[in-house]
Structures are given as C-alpha cells and as structure tokens.
Design an enzyme around this catalytic site. Structure first.
Site, PDB file in Angstrom:
ATOM      1  N   CYS A 113       0.798  -1.030  -0.101  1.00  0.00           N
ATOM      2  CA  CYS A 113       0.081  -0.038   0.016  1.00  0.00           C
ATOM      3  C   CYS A 113       0.690   1.140   0.017  1.00  0.00           C
ATOM      4  O   CYS A 113       0.553   2.396  -0.583  1.00  0.00           O
ATOM      5  CB  CYS A 113      -0.978  -0.046   1.253  1.00  0.00           C
ATOM      6  SG  CYS A 113      -2.222  -1.374   1.226  1.00  0.00           S
ATOM      7  N   PHE A 114       1.840   1.206   0.865  1.00  0.00           N
ATOM      8  CA  PHE A 114       2.399   2.684   1.105  1.00  0.00           C
ATOM      9  C   PHE A 114       3.046   3.172  -0.268  1.00  0.00           C
ATOM     10  O   PHE A 114       3.150   4.340  -0.551  1.00  0.00           O
ATOM     11  CB  PHE A 114       3.552   2.455   2.363  1.00  0.00           C
ATOM     12  CG  PHE A 114       3.931   3.835   2.577  1.00  0.00           C
ATOM     13  CD1 PHE A 114       3.085   4.903   2.920  1.00  0.00           C
ATOM     14  CD2 PHE A 114       5.328   3.834   3.164  1.00  0.00           C
ATOM     15  CE1 PHE A 114       3.575   6.092   3.422  1.00  0.00           C
ATOM     16  CE2 PHE A 114       5.729   5.229   3.548  1.00  0.00           C
ATOM     17  CZ  PHE A 114       4.995   6.340   3.612  1.00  0.00           C
ATOM     18  N   GLN A 115       3.978   2.403  -0.883  1.00  0.00           N
ATOM     19  CA  GLN A 115       4.723   2.739  -1.998  1.00  0.00           C
ATOM     20  C   GLN A 115       3.607   3.263  -3.215  1.00  0.00           C
ATOM     21  O   GLN A 115       3.724   4.183  -3.952  1.00  0.00           O
ATOM     22  CB  GLN A 115       5.601   1.713  -2.790  1.00  0.00           C
ATOM     23  CG  GLN A 115       6.246   1.851  -3.843  1.00  0.00           C
ATOM     24  CD  GLN A 115       7.604   1.051  -4.103  1.00  0.00           C
ATOM     25  OE1 GLN A 115       8.182   1.107  -3.481  1.00  0.00           O
ATOM     26  NE2 GLN A 115       7.413   0.326  -5.244  1.00  0.00           N
ATOM     27  N   LYS A 116       2.636   2.379  -3.142  1.00  0.00           N
ATOM     28  CA  LYS A 116       1.407   2.590  -4.343  1.00  0.00           C
ATOM     29  C   LYS A 116       0.834   4.011  -3.968  1.00  0.00           C
ATOM     30  O   LYS A 116       0.511   4.913  -4.832  1.00  0.00           O
ATOM     31  CB  LYS A 116       0.493   1.434  -4.222  1.00  0.00           C
ATOM     32  CG  LYS A 116      -0.629   1.765  -5.218  1.00  0.00           C
ATOM     33  CD  LYS A 116      -1.879   0.597  -4.732  1.00  0.00           C
ATOM     34  CE  LYS A 116      -2.494   0.843  -3.335  1.00  0.00           C
ATOM     35  NZ  LYS A 116      -3.570  -0.198  -3.257  1.00  0.00           N
ATOM     36  N   PHE A 164       7.176  -8.164   5.490  1.00  0.00           N
ATOM     37  CA  PHE A 164       7.600  -6.668   5.256  1.00  0.00           C
ATOM     38  C   PHE A 164       7.298  -5.971   6.939  1.00  0.00           C
ATOM     39  O   PHE A 164       7.759  -4.873   7.150  1.00  0.00           O
ATOM     40  CB  PHE A 164       6.648  -6.044   4.395  1.00  0.00           C
ATOM     41  CG  PHE A 164       5.208  -5.569   4.661  1.00  0.00           C
ATOM     42  CD1 PHE A 164       5.161  -4.211   5.110  1.00  0.00           C
ATOM     43  CD2 PHE A 164       4.505  -6.383   4.440  1.00  0.00           C
ATOM     44  CE1 PHE A 164       4.072  -3.950   5.401  1.00  0.00           C
ATOM     45  CE2 PHE A 164       3.008  -6.023   4.790  1.00  0.00           C
ATOM     46  CZ  PHE A 164       2.809  -4.719   5.470  1.00  0.00           C
ATOM     47  N   LYS A 165       6.417  -6.684   7.774  1.00  0.00           N
ATOM     48  CA  LYS A 165       6.264  -6.383   9.201  1.00  0.00           C
ATOM     49  C   LYS A 165       6.109  -7.417   9.868  1.00  0.00           C
ATOM     50  O   LYS A 165       5.645  -8.553   9.396  1.00  0.00           O
ATOM     51  CB  LYS A 165       5.406  -5.224   9.267  1.00  0.00           C
ATOM     52  CG  LYS A 165       3.872  -5.411   9.005  1.00  0.00           C
ATOM     53  CD  LYS A 165       2.976  -4.472   9.100  1.00  0.00           C
ATOM     54  CE  LYS A 165       1.307  -4.844   9.005  1.00  0.00           C
ATOM     55  NZ  LYS A 165       0.264  -3.991   8.894  1.00  0.00           N
ATOM     56  N   ARG A 189       4.929  -8.807   0.273  1.00  0.00           N
ATOM     57  CA  ARG A 189       4.870  -7.977  -0.892  1.00  0.00           C
ATOM     58  C   ARG A 189       5.710  -6.633  -0.613  1.00  0.00           C
ATOM     59  O   ARG A 189       5.626  -6.311   0.539  1.00  0.00           O
ATOM     60  CB  ARG A 189       3.271  -7.638  -0.865  1.00  0.00           C
ATOM     61  CG  ARG A 189       2.425  -8.539  -1.770  1.00  0.00           C
ATOM     62  CD  ARG A 189       1.063  -8.228  -1.799  1.00  0.00           C
ATOM     63  NE  ARG A 189       0.438  -7.903  -0.417  1.00  0.00           N
ATOM     64  CZ  ARG A 189      -0.830  -7.461  -0.172  1.00  0.00           C
ATOM     65  NH1 ARG A 189      -1.584  -7.416  -1.307  1.00  0.00           N
ATOM     66  NH2 ARG A 189      -1.428  -7.367   0.958  1.00  0.00           N
ATOM     67  N   ARG A 192      16.285  -3.273  12.142  1.00  0.00           N
ATOM     68  CA  ARG A 192      14.812  -2.709  12.926  1.00  0.00           C
ATOM     69  C   ARG A 192      15.221  -1.962  14.414  1.00  0.00           C
ATOM     70  O   ARG A 192      14.358  -1.406  14.852  1.00  0.00           O
ATOM     71  CB  ARG A 192      14.089  -4.072  13.128  1.00  0.00           C
ATOM     72  CG  ARG A 192      13.729  -4.531  11.781  1.00  0.00           C
ATOM     73  CD  ARG A 192      12.513  -3.471  11.042  1.00  0.00           C
ATOM     74  NE  ARG A 192      12.040  -4.408   9.844  1.00  0.00           N
ATOM     75  CZ  ARG A 192      11.214  -3.490   9.147  1.00  0.00           C
ATOM     76  NH1 ARG A 192      10.604  -2.558   9.114  1.00  0.00           N
ATOM     77  NH2 ARG A 192      10.869  -4.132   7.696  1.00  0.00           N
TER      78      ARG A 192
END
Length: 218
Positions: free
Chosen positions: A20-23, A82-83, A90, A189
């Site tokens: 989502c964030f990059q999009k 990713f988290k 993704r 992290r």
C-alpha cells in the site's frame, strides 16, 4: 490525525515494504504531475528513491563490514515479512537484501515464523525477477529454517529484517556460541540491546547507530 503517523510507523529501519504505502506515494506523484506540481512530484518520488537506497545501503554495509566478501559465508536472515505479525511479503525489504547477498554468492538461511517458502519465491520472482531459471543454484543457496537457532548455527552473520517480538527474546549467548567468529549482527530494525550483544562478543551494526569500533570516543 491518522494514528499511523507517529511512533507506530515512523521508525528507522532497513526500509518500508507492503503493497500500500509505495502505491499511495506513487499516486501522490501522479496527482502532483497531473496538476503541474512538478517540484512536489519530485519530492514524493524521492521518498521511493531513498527507500530503495536504504535497502541497497544495508546490504552493501553487510558486505563491507564482513571484510568485503560474503562468498560462501552463511548469512542468517531473521524475518522475511515486511512487518511483524503477518506473513505478507509484498515489497518486503528482506527480499532485496537476499537478492543482493545472492549476487555476492552468500549461503543464506531464512527464518520467519509465518512466511512460507513458496510465497517467498513467488514475490522474489514477481518483484525482483529472481527465479531458478536465471539464478543458478538458487534453491541450494537459500535455505528456509524452522527456527532462529538453526538458522544462526554456523553462520558468520545474522540480520534482523523484521521486528518480530520473538527475536528480542532469543538466547543470544547460545547463538553466539554456535556462530563462526567474528560473529556479526546487523540489526535492520533496531530492536535488540546492542550493548549487551557487544558484551557477549558480537560485532554489532545497526540503522543510524554509530559504530564504537570506528568512533572510539563514544
């Protein structure tokens, strides 16, 4: 204000991932260009560029600190999602680190409590173009471990790439005893106690943290 803006998400790391964030950022770039706000578009596009740079910088630092070569060395990757608390891979930063280390001919062992090996390969092929057709010995070069301890056994280095809570609770004295020496920790992290790790004997490198070996007056 959106509660995602603040301490929940704005933390230093090896880079952001997810679908989502990059999009959303690229949508901002498009909207800015559409309305003639070219400088604003460049600003938001730079966020994407810097995120890519952060991932590349991390893998380059790993190689540089390990005497400029990881060829044939076992590298333990702790976390592929990713988290934390998800199996979502993704756009995960981990796959870019794995890709870079593969190019350096490292022997990679990945442990993630939720990510499946087939999902890892699917995303690496889709996003990075890494697959068995164009990467010789890919299956042999990347092992998926069933636990963190087996992933780290005999490793020259371990890299924390997902902020799973269980990684904070590992017995790092046991891990250190099982690793090759010098034993490197690359905390992508900033979730570990770096001073304690150095007392155990690890050489520790973390995001945005000074290296006491390079700055002896700290």
């Amino acid at each position: 204000m959106d509660d995602r803006i603040g301490k929940r998400f704005l933390q230093s790391s090896v880079g952001f991932g997810g679908s989502c964030f990059q999009k959303d950022i690229l949508n901002l770039v498009y909207l800015c260009e559409t309305y003639g706000l070219h400088e604003c578009a460049q600003y938001w596009n730079q966020v994407i560029i810097m995120n890519d740079y952060q991932k590349k910088r991390f893998s380059q630092k790993m190689v540089a600190k390990m005497f400029n070569t990881v060829t044939g060395k076992k590298i333990s990757i702790l976390g592929f999602a990713f988290k934390k608390d998800t199996g979502d891979v993704r756009e995960t930063p981990s796959m870019f680190i794995v890709r870079d280390l593969l190019l350096e001919n490292a022997n990679i062992h990945v442990y993630d409590p939720q990510v499946k090996r087939e999902d890892m390969w699917t995303e690496m092929d889709y996003t990075c173009g890494v697959n068995t057709s164009n990467t010789p010995r890919l299956e042999e070069s990347v092992t998926t471990a069933t636990d963190a301890y087996s992933a780290c056994e005999g490793a020259h280095a371990l890299a924390i790439l997902t902020e799973w809570d269980e990684f904070k609770e590992l017995d790092y004295e046991k891990i250190y005893a099982s690793m090759m020496k010098p034993a490197f920790v690359f905390d992508g992290r900033n979730i570990l106690d770096h001073d304690k790790l150095r007392e155990i004997g690890f050489e520790v490198h973390a995001i945005g943290k000074p290296d006491p070996l390079a700055f002896d007056d700290l």
